[in-house]
Enzyme design. Structure first.
Site, mmCIF file in Angstrom:
data_model
loop_
_atom_site.group_PDB
_atom_site.id
_atom_site.type_symbol
_atom_site.label_atom_id
_atom_site.label_comp_id
_atom_site.label_asym_id
_atom_site.label_seq_id
_atom_site.Cartn_x
_atom_site.Cartn_y
_atom_site.Cartn_z
ATOM 1 N N HIS A 99 0.781 -1.263 0.048
ATOM 2 C CA HIS A 99 0.050 -0.222 0.079
ATOM 3 C C HIS A 99 0.826 1.148 -0.151
ATOM 4 C CE1 HIS A 99 0.787 0.602 4.390
ATOM 5 N NE2 HIS A 99 0.216 -0.591 4.779
ATOM 6 N N HIS B 160 4.124 1.420 2.234
ATOM 7 C CA HIS B 160 5.211 0.642 1.628
ATOM 8 C C HIS B 160 5.688 1.351 0.449
ATOM 9 C CE1 HIS B 160 2.228 -2.666 3.061
ATOM 10 N NE2 HIS B 160 3.687 -3.045 3.891
ATOM 11 N N CYS C 72 0.275 -10.306 22.488
ATOM 12 C CA CYS C 72 -0.522 -9.908 21.343
ATOM 13 C C CYS C 72 -0.018 -10.932 20.100
ATOM 14 C CB CYS C 72 -0.437 -8.743 20.966
ATOM 15 S SG CYS C 72 -1.355 -8.333 19.543
ATOM 16 N N CYS D 196 0.792 -8.729 16.941
ATOM 17 C CA CYS D 196 2.153 -8.281 16.926
ATOM 18 C C CYS D 196 3.098 -9.270 17.352
ATOM 19 C CB CYS D 196 2.474 -7.083 17.950
ATOM 20 S SG CYS D 196 1.183 -5.972 18.151
ATOM 21 N N CYS E 102 -4.028 -4.762 23.394
ATOM 22 C CA CYS E 102 -2.794 -4.235 22.659
ATOM 23 C C CYS E 102 -2.912 -2.743 22.365
ATOM 24 C CB CYS E 102 -2.809 -5.364 21.491
ATOM 25 S SG CYS E 102 -1.586 -4.639 20.255
ATOM 26 N N HIS F 253 -2.882 -3.091 18.203
ATOM 27 C CA HIS F 253 -4.322 -3.591 17.761
ATOM 28 C C HIS F 253 -5.758 -3.328 18.281
ATOM 29 C CE1 HIS F 253 -1.122 -6.189 15.829
ATOM 30 N NE2 HIS F 253 -2.073 -6.276 14.977
ATOM 31 N N LYS G 76 -4.256 6.895 10.668
ATOM 32 C CA LYS G 76 -2.968 6.381 10.480
ATOM 33 C C LYS G 76 -3.079 5.547 9.218
ATOM 34 C CE LYS G 76 0.161 2.655 11.937
ATOM 35 N NZ LYS G 76 0.063 1.624 12.693
ATOM 36 N N LYS H 27 -3.374 -0.982 7.154
ATOM 37 C CA LYS H 27 -4.480 -1.746 6.661
ATOM 38 C C LYS H 27 -5.727 -2.089 7.738
ATOM 39 C CE LYS H 27 -3.041 -6.353 7.900
ATOM 40 N NZ LYS H 27 -4.125 -7.358 8.242
#
Ligand SMILES: [Zn+2]
Length: 442
Positions: A20, A23, A128, A131, A145, A148, A297, A300
């Site tokens: 995405h 990256h 988690c 993670c 977490c 997440h 942010k 995904k």
């Protein structure tokens, strides 16, 4: 040819998601830096790749009903194809499931084991699965977490630990001694703040009863290597590891480029790992911010991912690259929108640069018989020459500081100088036709 050497890495991207904008930004910035150094005549090695082990991949593959390797093959190929279409000029592409990588990881683990840097211990804590790490009480937010925002699971197990805590004082000293080791400064300060609390030893294994998908520990095959410990070593394994001529040439000049979400593994774990293995530390850790889309942010989990490829296809790789490098101040967050992209491309590329290119070629064709004139310099020529020298100098200085927006602004100052109408000069739009009409982005 200069005798300078430049080794640049992007993170290896985790194959739990398709490529995405986040990256693409890191990789495009790295590509621009690599191109810049190649133009300067430097010997450049530019590495990217994919990170393919761990719980997360095993679980995602299971949900998709395929083997972890088949799943990793598919996503890794999608990344490779994305970089090809974006015109990325990487010299190598490492995958952590390759034998050349596993071999170096196991060699470094064995070295650390024999040196007494690793021990077997018991650890219990809130874990988690997303993670793939334990969280300390201080890090947990409302029992969840912090990344997440999902519930954690209490896990107690025997694992191997890397004696990271013993390197805390050394690491603080190193960061203080080298003010630009982690840059921009806000991230250096963040890490120094983190290091005010005691540094824990790092659990570097996962029992195979719980996870099969990883690199087996060379000294105990009932365990696989923790995915971060495995992944970070890619920067060394891609060069063949210590002793390989490529490693000897490029490692002393290594520059890492990362997003701020993976600051801690790169600014804390990795330096300690290198120190323990007797390998030199990187020259700089270069850290960038996030693209915000609608204020959130870029990831995904937020679900508002921009298809980098679609926009690059629509507007062209060069225009897309120009926008993201001009719009974001390296290190800070920036807002992304297609509207902002179109506005900037029209103002800067179609209008300023397009106008300059159109005028210059028209003038050369109409007044100089299609040949760039050489000979006596007028005062106007000298002013343009001085502006050019200034742009080269300022752009170069800005590139060295990763201030890409300033490097481009310096070049556009030159464009503005040449575009400026001067008394006695040929009229600005001598071609008769407004070049913007033909050049506009929509
Ligand atoms: Zn998490």
């Amino acid at each position: 040819m200069s005798d300078r050497v430049f080794y640049l890495t992007t993170p290896i991207y985790y194959v739990n998601a398709e490529p995405h904008l986040g990256h693409a930004y890191t990789t495009i910035v790295a590509d621009a830096m690599a191109r810049w150094h190649r133009l300067a005549g430097d010997r450049v090695w530019f590495l990217t790749g994919t990170d393919e082990h761990g719980d997360n991949i095993a679980q995602t593959a299971a949900r998709a009903g395929v083997s972890p390797q088949a799943y990793a093959d598919r996503i890794s190929a999608a990344f490779r194809e994305t970089w090809r279409r974006l015109g990325i000029t990487n010299d190598d592409y490492i995958r952590t499931t390759e034998d050349r990588h596993k071999k170096v990881v196991q060699k470094i683990l064995q070295t650390l084991w024999e040196a007494g840097e690793i021990y077997l211990g018991t650890y219990g804590g809130q874990y988690c699965f997303g993670c793939e790490r334990f969280y300390t009480e201080k890090e947990i937010v409302d029992g969840k977490c912090p990344d997440h925002l999902s519930p954690l699971t209490y896990i107690e197990e025997e694992n191997y630990f890397f004696k990271m805590s013993k390197y805390q004082a050394w690491l603080i000293d190193e960061i203080q001694r080298r003010p630009d080791l982690i840059r921009p400064e806000r991230y250096r300060n963040e890490i120094l703040g983190f290091l005010r609390d005691p540094l824990q030893d790092l659990s570097i294994s996962r029992p195979r009863t719980r996870l099969e998908w990883g690199i087996p520990l060379p000294f105990d095959d009932k365990y696989v290597t923790y995915v971060w410990f495995d992944a970070l070593i890619n920067y060394v394994s891609a060069l063949g590891g210590p002793g390989d001529p490529r490693y000897e040439t490029f490692w002393p000049h290594v520059e890492h480029l990362i997003g701020k979400d993976i600051l801690k593994p790169h600014a804390v774990y990795w330096p300690c790992m290198l120190k323990a293995a007797g390998l030199p530390l990187y020259r700089h850790l270069n850290v960038h911010g996030y693209w915000r889309i609608g204020g959130g942010k870029m990831s995904k989990s937020v679900g508002n991912v921009v298809e980098a490829l679609a926009l690059a296809d629509k507007y062209g790789n060069d225009a897309f690259r120009y926008f993201i490098m001009r719009e974001m101040v390296f290190g800070l967050d920036a807002d992304f929108s297609e509207e902002a992209l179109v506005a900037r491309l029209n103002a800067d590329l179609a209008n300023d640069l397009g106008n300059l290119a159109s005028r210059a070629s028209t003038l050369i064709v109409n007044f100089a018989g299609g040949v760039v004139p050489a000979g006596a310099a007028s005062p106007e020529d000298r002013a343009v020459g001085a502006a050019f020298e200034r742009a080269v100098r300022d752009a170069g200085a800005a590139m060295d500081e990763l201030a890409f927006h300033r490097a481009l602004a310096a070049i556009w100052e030159f464009v503005a100088v040449v575009n400026r109408d001067r008394a006695g000069a040929v009229p600005a739009r001598c071609g008769g036709e407004d070049p913007r009409g033909a050049w506009a982005y929509r």
